[in-house]
Design an enzyme around this catalytic site. Structure first.
Site: not given
Length: 183
Positions: A40, A98
């Site tokens: 992110y 992830h």
């Protein structure tokens, strides 16, 4: 034995001063579960907001996720140390892979997470965006003590197969995009 706040604040797409203000506001409003990821690019904002909030670190449940393209054990450990610096903490509450790697065996990547857990750098480990078959492989073949599979989950996306596997193995499911990105 780890208590996890039911509602969390996801930080995907949050950046700059507006992102920092959003995280600050979430904390001021009582949110005590913050979810971020290396991918992110905002772990530094999360760390700054947590520090400025004055809330004791042990009162905020903090989740981060490993880069999807850096799943070799050495990359995971190096990148995670950078995450801790950005987050301005010496541990996270939950560390997730992830996305499943297409090239690195699950056992290798999860082994790195287990090492970090044993070193006290994370309380819980888990995965994100794993299918029911991938989750089953991790639990049965690899034998990892996975606490969570974080998946997109909302009324437009049932995910029944993943929920069934998670329930069978007592794995928590964390749902992201619960309002279907506004749809």
């Amino acid at each position: 034995g780890v208590l996890i706040p039911v509602l969390g604040f996801g930080t995907v797409g949050i950046e700059g001063n507006d992102g920092l203000a959003a995280i600050r506001t979430a904390l001021e409003l009582g949110v005590r579960h913050i979810d971020t990821a290396q991918g992110y690019g905002n772990e530094d904002l999360v760390g700054l907001a947590l520090k400025e909030s004055g809330i004791p670190r042990d009162e905020v449940f903090l989740t981060t996720k490993c880069f999807r393209d850096r799943m070799h054990p050495n990359e995971i450990k190096t990148d995670f140390e950078a995450s801790l610096r950005k987050l301005q903490t010496d541990y996270v509450d939950m560390l997730l892979l992830h996305w499943p790697s297409q090239t690195i065996p699950f056992s290798d990547s999860l082994g790195a997470l287990v090492d970090l857990q044993r070193a006290g750098k994370t309380q819980l480990i888990g995965v994100s965006n794993y299918t029911s078959d991938q989750l089953r492989e991790v639990l049965e073949d690899v034998g990892a003590d996975v606490a969570c599979n974080q998946i997109e989950y909302h009324c437009l996306l049932s995910q029944r197969h993943i929920l069934d596997v998670a329930s069978r193995y007592d794995v928590m499911v964390t749902g992201y995009c619960p309002i279907a990105r506004g749809r």
